[in-house]
Write an enzyme that holds these catalytic residues in place. Structure first.
Site, PDB file in Angstrom:
ATOM      1  N   ASP A 228      42.832  23.969  29.103  1.00  0.00           N
ATOM      2  CA  ASP A 228      43.950  23.061  28.495  1.00  0.00           C
ATOM      3  C   ASP A 228      43.560  22.795  27.328  1.00  0.00           C
ATOM      4  O   ASP A 228      43.583  21.715  26.746  1.00  0.00           O
ATOM      5  CB  ASP A 228      44.304  21.867  29.534  1.00  0.00           C
ATOM      6  CG  ASP A 228      45.291  21.213  29.016  1.00  0.00           C
ATOM      7  OD1 ASP A 228      45.923  21.881  28.398  1.00  0.00           O
ATOM      8  OD2 ASP A 228      45.613  19.895  29.129  1.00  0.00           O
TER       9      ASP A 228
ATOM     10  N   LEU B 176      35.281  30.580  47.988  1.00  0.00           N
ATOM     11  CA  LEU B 176      34.574  29.345  48.491  1.00  0.00           C
ATOM     12  C   LEU B 176      35.231  28.521  49.450  1.00  0.00           C
ATOM     13  O   LEU B 176      36.759  28.454  49.261  1.00  0.00           O
ATOM     14  CB  LEU B 176      34.007  28.597  47.433  1.00  0.00           C
ATOM     15  CG  LEU B 176      33.036  29.508  46.361  1.00  0.00           C
ATOM     16  CD1 LEU B 176      32.871  28.667  45.241  1.00  0.00           C
ATOM     17  CD2 LEU B 176      31.771  29.818  46.904  1.00  0.00           C
TER      18      LEU B 176
ATOM     19  N   SER C  12      47.067  12.537  24.835  1.00  0.00           N
ATOM     20  CA  SER C  12      46.568  14.080  24.985  1.00  0.00           C
ATOM     21  C   SER C  12      46.268  14.730  23.794  1.00  0.00           C
ATOM     22  O   SER C  12      46.944  14.954  22.904  1.00  0.00           O
ATOM     23  CB  SER C  12      47.513  15.051  25.811  1.00  0.00           C
ATOM     24  OG  SER C  12      47.727  14.282  26.897  1.00  0.00           O
TER      25      SER C  12
ATOM     26  N   GLY D  82      50.808  10.794  25.179  1.00  0.00           N
ATOM     27  CA  GLY D  82      50.497  10.781  23.864  1.00  0.00           C
ATOM     28  C   GLY D  82      49.299  10.782  23.216  1.00  0.00           C
ATOM     29  O   GLY D  82      48.829  11.354  22.086  1.00  0.00           O
TER      30      GLY D  82
ATOM     31  N   GLY E  89      32.120  36.802  42.511  1.00  0.00           N
ATOM     32  CA  GLY E  89      32.842  37.495  43.219  1.00  0.00           C
ATOM     33  C   GLY E  89      32.758  36.957  44.875  1.00  0.00           C
ATOM     34  O   GLY E  89      32.497  37.747  45.746  1.00  0.00           O
ATOM     35  N   VAL E  90      33.090  35.892  44.976  1.00  0.00           N
ATOM     36  CA  VAL E  90      33.184  35.229  46.163  1.00  0.00           C
ATOM     37  C   VAL E  90      34.235  34.336  46.558  1.00  0.00           C
ATOM     38  O   VAL E  90      34.834  33.910  45.511  1.00  0.00           O
ATOM     39  CB  VAL E  90      31.841  34.428  46.687  1.00  0.00           C
ATOM     40  CG1 VAL E  90      30.710  35.021  46.613  1.00  0.00           C
ATOM     41  CG2 VAL E  90      31.434  33.048  45.753  1.00  0.00           C
TER      42      VAL E  90
ATOM     43  N   HIS F  98      48.667  22.043  26.594  1.00  0.00           N
ATOM     44  CA  HIS F  98      49.879  21.593  27.208  1.00  0.00           C
ATOM     45  C   HIS F  98      50.914  20.802  25.935  1.00  0.00           C
ATOM     46  O   HIS F  98      52.076  20.667  26.131  1.00  0.00           O
ATOM     47  CB  HIS F  98      49.741  20.776  28.301  1.00  0.00           C
ATOM     48  CG  HIS F  98      49.222  19.324  28.407  1.00  0.00           C
ATOM     49  ND1 HIS F  98      48.073  19.228  28.198  1.00  0.00           N
ATOM     50  CD2 HIS F  98      49.966  18.194  27.813  1.00  0.00           C
ATOM     51  CE1 HIS F  98      47.763  17.861  28.160  1.00  0.00           C
ATOM     52  NE2 HIS F  98      48.892  17.111  27.929  1.00  0.00           N
TER      53      HIS F  98
END
Length: 330
Positions: A98, A236, A177, A175, A233-234, A66
């Site tokens: 991210d 939740l 980040s 800043g 493949g579920v 980001h």
């Protein structure tokens, strides 16, 4: 004791100063610009840390995705610790964590060393290094307050699915980040990415992406240009609570409850069922649905793993071979 005698506190202070001196040359300030038709120029500032490639030679900057958003290479400015400003010549992005990796053409830099985030314990002293409010080369001090923080509300970063943050009270502000979280050996144990705040500034709760996750993403981006993620493949239950757990005869809320099994997936082939609760994944006790999502997506594709399920009031064990999330998302 007389004035000038060394004390444990003074020795500790000197050690922190040495760590800061070691870390600062590896930390950079980043400024990016994105030109849009609707909003004009959008500016973003943040931090990053220089690291050396392990499987791919060269020097790179790791930061948050980001921080650079969708900026063109020419609009990403990296200010080194010695004041030089350079631009990356290539960028890799993984929005699910991210994270972003920027390749830099600079040999006379000091890459940071990686630490093992699995070895970090609650209470360990850490330093956060970065550019809070644009004040580059700033260092704050604190401890690791918690590990395995998930289910954070990250605003526009809703695509972040791999949440397993270190929590720290070292001051992290806008800043910071993309800057590193440093241990007492001067090693990077996390990449600072978010804060919990009512004011928008530091309130003693910051979050860092663990270094072991960062290193995996870093290596995969450089080798494969993308991060491959496994898939079960579920669907939740995000609202699994004590009432629901008691109905299933569980003693407490634990694991991840299955509300739907998608057809033609690893889960359907392993005969998972509605209301199964995944208690353990590949030997790791599952805490909640986000924990399971993180465990699955970071496991090697096509790996056979053992699931301990709670079904009809008892635990059973099944084996499932995970698939590729890109191929199997319904």
């Amino acid at each position: 004791m007389t004035v000038g005698d060394p004390t444990p506190l003074a020795a500790f202070s000197d050690q922190l100063a040495k760590i800061a001196e070691m870390a600062m040359p590896s930390v950079v300030h980043i400024q990016s610009e994105v030109h849009t038709a609707q909003r004009g120029i959008i500016e973003e500032t943040g931090s990053g840390v220089i690291v050396a490639g392990s499987r791919v030679q060269g020097n790179f900057v790791v930061t948050n995705s980001h921080v650079i958003a969708d900026a063109e290479l020419k609009n990403i400015a990296i200010q080194l610790g010695d004041g030089r400003e350079i631009h990356p010549d290539r960028v890799w992005i993984d929005r699910a964590t991210d994270l972003a990796v920027l390749r830099i053409n600079a040999d006379d830099v000091r890459p940071a060393q990686w630490g093992d985030s699995d070895e970090v314990k609650i209470g360990h002293v850490v330093l956060a290094v970065g550019s809070p409010f644009g004040l580059s080369q700033s260092i704050t001090f604190g401890i690791v307050s918690a590990k395995g923080r998930r289910s954070l509300s990250l605003g526009e970063r809703s695509e972040v699915i791999n949440q397993n943050f270190l929590q720290t009270d070292a001051a992290i502000n806008p800043g910071n980040s993309g800057g590193p979280l440093i241990d007492l050996y001067g090693r990077v144990v996390g990449i600072n990415t978010a804060i919990a705040s009512n004011s928008g500034g530091n309130e003693g709760i910051g979050f860092s992406i663990p270094s072991n996750l960062v290193r995996r993403v870093f290596d995969e981006l450089l080798l494969n240009n993308k991060v491959s993620r496994a898939y079960l493949g579920v669907k939740l239950d995000a609202e699994f609570d004590l009432t629901a757990a008691q109905k299933l005869k569980l003693d407490r809320v634990r694991g991840a409850r299955v509300t739907e099994v998608y057809p033609n997936t690893p889960a359907s082939r392993a005969n998972l069922k509605f209301n199964d609760v995944v208690l353990s994944f590949d030997g790791v006790d599952v805490q909640d649905e986000n924990h399971l999502i993180n465990l699955v997506s970071l496991t090697t594709i096509n790996k056979a793993v053992r699931l301990v399920l709670w079904r009809d009031g008892r635990s059973i064990t099944v084996e499932v071979t995970l698939g590729n999330r890109d191929d199997l998302t319904p």
